[in-house]
Design a protein around this motif. Structure first.
Motif, mmCIF file in Angstrom:
data_model
loop_
_atom_site.group_PDB
_atom_site.id
_atom_site.type_symbol
_atom_site.label_atom_id
_atom_site.label_comp_id
_atom_site.label_asym_id
_atom_site.label_seq_id
_atom_site.Cartn_x
_atom_site.Cartn_y
_atom_site.Cartn_z
ATOM 1 N N LEU A 76 -51.648 -0.932 6.823
ATOM 2 C CA LEU A 76 -51.228 -1.556 5.575
ATOM 3 C C LEU A 76 -52.209 -1.317 4.437
ATOM 4 C CD1 LEU A 76 -50.105 -5.011 7.050
ATOM 5 C CD2 LEU A 76 -48.629 -3.093 6.403
ATOM 6 N N ARG A 81 -52.466 -4.593 12.456
ATOM 7 C CA ARG A 81 -51.793 -3.547 11.689
ATOM 8 C C ARG A 81 -52.459 -3.318 10.335
ATOM 9 N NH1 ARG A 81 -47.485 -6.082 10.334
ATOM 10 N NH2 ARG A 81 -46.370 -4.245 9.568
ATOM 11 N N GLU A 95 -40.880 -8.155 5.681
ATOM 12 C CA GLU A 95 -42.100 -7.445 5.325
ATOM 13 C C GLU A 95 -42.799 -8.048 4.105
ATOM 14 O OE1 GLU A 95 -41.759 -3.205 5.322
ATOM 15 O OE2 GLU A 95 -40.410 -3.212 7.047
ATOM 16 N N PHE A 150 -50.649 -9.240 12.385
ATOM 17 C CA PHE A 150 -50.828 -8.591 11.086
ATOM 18 C C PHE A 150 -52.217 -7.969 10.986
ATOM 19 C CE2 PHE A 150 -47.416 -11.599 10.579
ATOM 20 C CZ PHE A 150 -46.514 -10.936 9.779
ATOM 21 N N ASP A 197 -46.254 -8.680 5.049
ATOM 22 C CA ASP A 197 -47.147 -7.533 4.888
ATOM 23 C C ASP A 197 -47.625 -7.418 3.455
ATOM 24 O OD1 ASP A 197 -46.897 -6.799 7.532
ATOM 25 O OD2 ASP A 197 -45.536 -5.125 7.172
#
Length: 357
Positions: free
Chosen positions: A181, A177, A139, A174, A142
């Motif tokens: 985030l 998402r 992660e 990514f 992220d």
């Protein structure tokens, strides 16, 4: 996955490179490093380098703003594809791909600022203080995106209400998402996006490489069967929560390794179709795909599109995975440096972004 601190795709390329060393299969576009012989797209804009910290590692980036912009401008965060890909979209195997740089130039030409950054394990960022032999928290990618987006908004002249995340290849996972985030729901541009689970995509790419090698007589059928069987055993172990078998083919050791296992398990849990279906209502989405892309097939993009309530799509003719023109004919240019960026991308981006806000 060339380094355990990055995603496993470069390791995947290493495995394919090991096969390619025997079969001569690797893309002719991969190794050049030459000065570009074709003009770049768009305009250079006004560039300046900057950096920000993620988990104690300094991440280096480039901010590009449109020249002579007045007032605030929309802005894009560009997220790289797989492996240790630097801020310009280059890797060791494709040093002239320039995907992110070309996108930044096109965006600048349409009046959109952008930020692109060196992923962990790439470019000036490198590994920092990370142990190259150790696995890391997957992660971290992220957290890089979050920090990069915050840095983008911190730049003078950026309009925080007009933002877009541009994800190339793995980076599209990514981008899909981003609303989870970030504290916002940016517009999305998904360039050459995966349309299936990660390990299934790895399996398909590896299978195609093996089959071509067999057809050309560069790898024996028995060896090919062994590699594919071992790859599927590795995939099954990761999905089943088990340890990887310790007798996998050496050609797979940089793909299905303990250093990469955590990342592979994590990213394989995401189904791009489900991510698309979970986007907030009204999220503007543009999907770009090159019709000569040998890494992401049309069927994957078709599958991805079923998840969107509403999304625009452009299939770019004669364009490969990095949106450079490619024509599979004798005598045509093969090196990235010799092939122009597909001209269809710029007007598609401009039209999409004009309507996104």
């Amino acid at each position: 996955m060339s380094t355990p601190a990055s995603s496993p795709a470069t390791g995947r390329r290493r495995a394919l490179a090991a096969i390619g060393a025997t079969t001569g299969l690797l893309l002719a576009t991969a190794c050049s490093g030459e000065t570009a012989s074709v003009p770049p797209p768009g305009v250079s804009g006004s560039e300046r380098d900057l950096s920000f910290a993620v988990d104690g590692t300094e991440v280096f980036a480039t901010f590009t703003s449109p020249t002579n912009a007045t007032g605030t401008v929309p802005a894009a965060l560009i997220v790289s594809g797989s492996g240790p890909t630097d801020r310009d979209g280059n890797t060791q195997t494709r040093p002239d791909a320039g995907t992110n740089l070309n996108l930044a130039r096109v965006l600048a030409d349409t009046g959109v600022a952008s930020l692109r950054y060196d992923k962990i394990g790439s470019g000036q960022t490198g590994l920092g203080d990370l142990d190259p032999e150790a696995s890391i928290d997957p992660e971290v990618h992220d957290r890089q995106l979050i920090a990069a987006y915050e840095e983008l908004l911190a730049q003078p002249g950026v309009d925080p209400d007009r933002t877009v995340v541009v994800g190339h290849s793995e980076g599209a996972l990514f981008a899909l998402r981003a609303h989870d985030l970030l504290d916002t729901s940016p517009a999305l541009v998904l360039a050459a996006p995966p349309g299936t689970h990660y390990l299934d995509l790895v399996d398909r790419q590896l299978t195609e490489q093996i089959r071509v090698g067999e057809a050309r007589g560069h790898i024996g059928t028995t060896d090919g069967v062994t590699v594919l069987s071992d790859a599927r055993a590795g995939r099954a172990a990761l999905r089943g929560g088990r340890e990887l078998p310790d007798d996998l083919s050496p050609l797979l050791e940089t793909v299905y390794s303990e250093q990469n296992a955590a990342f592979l398990r994590w990213i394989d849990t995401f189904d791009p179709v489900e991510l698309a279906a979970d986007l907030p209502d009204g999220t503007p989405v543009l999907v770009l795909w090159g019709e000569e892309d040998v890494q992401i097939p049309r069927s994957d993009v078709d599958r991805l599109m079923t998840g969107f309530a509403d999304a625009e799509r452009l299939d770019v003719p004669d364009a490969d995975h990095v949106f450079r023109e490619f024509r599979d004919r004798p005598g045509t240019a093969a090196l990235d440096a010799d092939r122009p960026f597909a001209p269809e991308v710029a007007p598609a981006l401009e039209e999409f972004l004009d309507q996104a806000w």
